[in-house]
Design an enzyme around this catalytic site. Structure first.
Site, short mmCIF file in Angstrom:
data_model
loop_
_atom_site.label_atom_id
_atom_site.label_comp_id
_atom_site.label_asym_id
_atom_site.label_seq_id
_atom_site.Cartn_x
_atom_site.Cartn_y
_atom_site.Cartn_z
N THR A 38 0.84 -1.20 0.00
CA THR A 38 0.00 0.00 0.00
C THR A 38 0.87 1.25 0.00
O THR A 38 0.68 2.17 -0.80
CB THR A 38 -0.93 0.00 1.23
OG1 THR A 38 -1.81 -1.14 1.13
CG2 THR A 38 -1.76 1.27 1.33
N ASN A 85 -5.83 -9.67 -7.27
CA ASN A 85 -5.97 -10.31 -5.97
C ASN A 85 -7.27 -11.09 -5.80
O ASN A 85 -7.35 -12.02 -5.02
CB ASN A 85 -5.84 -9.26 -4.84
CG ASN A 85 -6.58 -7.98 -5.13
OD1 ASN A 85 -6.39 -7.37 -6.18
ND2 ASN A 85 -7.44 -7.57 -4.22
N GLN A 89 0.57 -9.86 -5.75
CA GLN A 89 0.05 -11.23 -5.85
C GLN A 89 0.88 -12.08 -6.81
O GLN A 89 0.53 -13.24 -7.08
CB GLN A 89 -1.43 -11.22 -6.29
CG GLN A 89 -2.35 -10.56 -5.30
CD GLN A 89 -2.53 -11.34 -3.99
OE1 GLN A 89 -2.16 -12.51 -3.89
NE2 GLN A 89 -3.07 -10.68 -2.98
N HIS A 109 3.79 -10.35 3.30
CA HIS A 109 2.82 -11.26 3.93
C HIS A 109 2.02 -12.07 2.92
O HIS A 109 1.20 -12.91 3.29
CB HIS A 109 1.92 -10.54 4.94
CG HIS A 109 0.89 -9.62 4.36
ND1 HIS A 109 -0.44 -9.94 4.30
CD2 HIS A 109 0.98 -8.37 3.87
CE1 HIS A 109 -1.13 -8.92 3.78
NE2 HIS A 109 -0.27 -7.95 3.51
N THR A 130 13.63 4.45 11.07
CA THR A 130 14.34 3.24 11.52
C THR A 130 13.68 2.01 10.92
O THR A 130 12.46 1.87 10.94
CB THR A 130 14.32 3.16 13.07
OG1 THR A 130 14.91 4.36 13.57
CG2 THR A 130 15.10 1.96 13.58
N CYS A 190 -9.44 -5.98 2.12
CA CYS A 190 -9.68 -4.54 2.37
C CYS A 190 -11.10 -4.13 2.02
O CYS A 190 -11.56 -3.09 2.45
CB CYS A 190 -8.74 -3.68 1.54
SG CYS A 190 -7.10 -4.28 1.45
C1 LIG Z 1 -2.71 -6.59 -5.39
C2 LIG Z 1 -2.45 -6.02 -4.02
N1 LIG Z 1 -1.88 -4.81 -3.92
C3 LIG Z 1 -1.62 -4.25 -2.73
C4 LIG Z 1 -1.93 -4.89 -1.56
C5 LIG Z 1 -1.64 -4.21 -0.24
O1 LIG Z 1 -0.55 -4.80 0.39
P1 LIG Z 1 -0.21 -4.44 1.92
O2 LIG Z 1 -1.10 -5.28 2.74
O3 LIG Z 1 1.23 -4.85 2.04
O4 LIG Z 1 -0.37 -3.00 2.09
C6 LIG Z 1 -2.51 -6.16 -1.61
C7 LIG Z 1 -2.89 -6.86 -0.37
O5 LIG Z 1 -4.02 -7.07 -0.06
C8 LIG Z 1 -2.77 -6.74 -2.88
O6 LIG Z 1 -3.35 -7.93 -2.98
#
Ligand SMILES: Cc1ncc(COP(=O)(O)O)c(C=O)c1O
Length: 383
Positions: free
Chosen positions: A73, A149, A177, A199, A235, A323
């Site tokens: 993000t 995603n 992804q 993650h 940091t 999200c």
């Molecule tokens: C395609 C995509 N972009 C961005 C993100 C956001 O990643 P993060 O959780 O590291 O902010 C995700 C995670 O849900 C994702 O699937």
């Protein structure tokens, strides 16, 4: 505790034992501030350097082209806001981006940037000819995801990169992804920026990064000290970065086998399910899809109710991205692919990881068959 089957790996993956050990080590024997000149700092710097090397290798980048962030993000916001936050900027993106790109691009429109969102066809692919046509006018940045995603549909990023390069336009891809689930070679791809998140491949949450091609300038998003070559001050999240490094090293050593196993597992699940449950359709079936994801439409079923019933029976899956799950609207990704509102509401995503087994997939199909039948009976009685 009853058995849990976790099939929501596009939302997040479970950290493996190596990852947890690396995080614990960075918080115990290797703790220290990597910027400190004493020996504790040197130990922390060593962890930072080796983790950077491991992650850089997984994404096909030189270590000094990789900047750790708090996740994808932040990396996505960094690129879009720093390059397009002014009237007159012209951004091309797609209708199916993750909310971090979607919301950023909406904010950019509010400050006077022009944003063009490429639609997709029924299979979930963007039209390269339409992109080529748009690129005939001056463009500041193209931002297109590598893998969706929700559906797992893979975009032709090599072609997009080539079109952008030919026109001298900067290209950013959100590879969150893709990393760890297909071969990612950022240098070879020819993109200028590539975001990812640890993650999604069994690393810790809250850490990810941005690849920036050598020679490409990107002003910092936050200001402070000299960390991350002065490009991303603050940091470092050493435990997170150490976990990301361990996850990347494991995945890099087993990528081909992992992709093959995940594809077999996902395909076996889909085939078994399509045989046993009538009126189920794979969204994006005809597209080139990532190995671990299936997005299924259960005709006559409320997807939200199905996800809740499966949750009660120990099966974790989701309706759209994590999200967006709490919002009542139907998935904008599925709507962009031409599904009606009710078809989008009837869809559920299952995403596998190496920690899942064929036996689990079989159990899920059995439970799904029961729950789908119950929900269909219920909706018929209700009508
Ligand atoms: C395609 C995509 N972009 C961005 C993100 C956001 O990643 P993060 O959780 O590291 O902010 C995700 C995670 O849900 C994702 O699937």
């Amino acid at each position: 505790m009853s058995r849990e089957i976790y099939l929501d790996n596009n939302a997040t993956t479970q950290p493996t034992a190596e990852v947890m050990a690396a995080v614990a080590n960075a918080m115990s024997s290797s703790f220290g501030n990597p910027s400190s000149s004493h020996r504790s700092g040197a130990r922390a710097r060593h962890v930072l350097r080796t983790s950077r090397e491991a992650v850089a290798e997984l994404i096909g980048a030189s270590p000094d082209a990789l900047f750790f962030t708090s996740g994808a993000t932040e990396a996505n916001n960094w690129v879009l806001q720093r390059l397009c936050m002014q009237p007159g900027a012209r951004l091309i993106t797609t209708e199916i981006e993750h909310s971090s790109i979607k919301s950023s691009s909406e904010m950019l429109e509010n400050v006077g940037a022009a944003v063009f969102r490429l639609p997709t066809d029924k299979s979930g692919h963007i039209d390269l000819q339409q992109l080529a046509d748009l690129l005939k006018a001056p463009v500041t940045l193209v931002s297109a995801q590598w893998v969706n995603n929700e559906t797992g549909v893979i975009q032709p990023v090599e072609e997009i990169a080539r079109l952008c390069r030919d026109r001298g336009v900067l290209f950013h891809t959100d590879a969150s992804q893709a990393v760890g689930k297909l071969v990612v070679d950022a240098e070879k791809l020819g993109c200028d920026f590539l975001s990812f998140s640890a993650h999604k491949f069994h690393g810790p949450q809250g850490v990810g990064g941005l690849f920036v091609r050598q020679g490409v300038q990107l002003p910092p998003f936050v200001f402070g000290g000299g960390q991350e070559f002065g490009w991303r001050p603050g940091t470092e999240n050493l435990p997170g970065i150490a976990g990301a490094g361990a996850a990347a090293a494991t995945r890099r050593n087993s990528l081909t086998q992992t992709v093959c196993e995940l594809a077999q597992l996902r395909d076996a699940f889909e085939q078994c399910l399509l045989r046993q449950i009538p009126d189920v359709y794979v969204n994006g079936e005809r597209a080139n899809r990532i190995c671990n994801t299936t997005n299924l439409r259960f005709e006559g079923v409320d997807g939200e109710a199905l996800v809740a019933r499966l949750d009660q029976r120990g099966i974790r899956c989701s309706q759209s991205s994590a999200c967006m799950n709490r919002r009542p609207e139907p998935s904008y990704v599925l709507r962009a692919m031409g599904l009606s509102e009710s078809e989008a509401y009837a869809s559920v995503r299952f995403s596998f990881s190496v920690l899942n087994s064929h036996e689990e997939a079989e159990v899920v199909v059995e439970i799904l068959a029961e729950e789908v039948a119950k929900l269909r009976r219920f909706s018929m009685n209700f009508c």
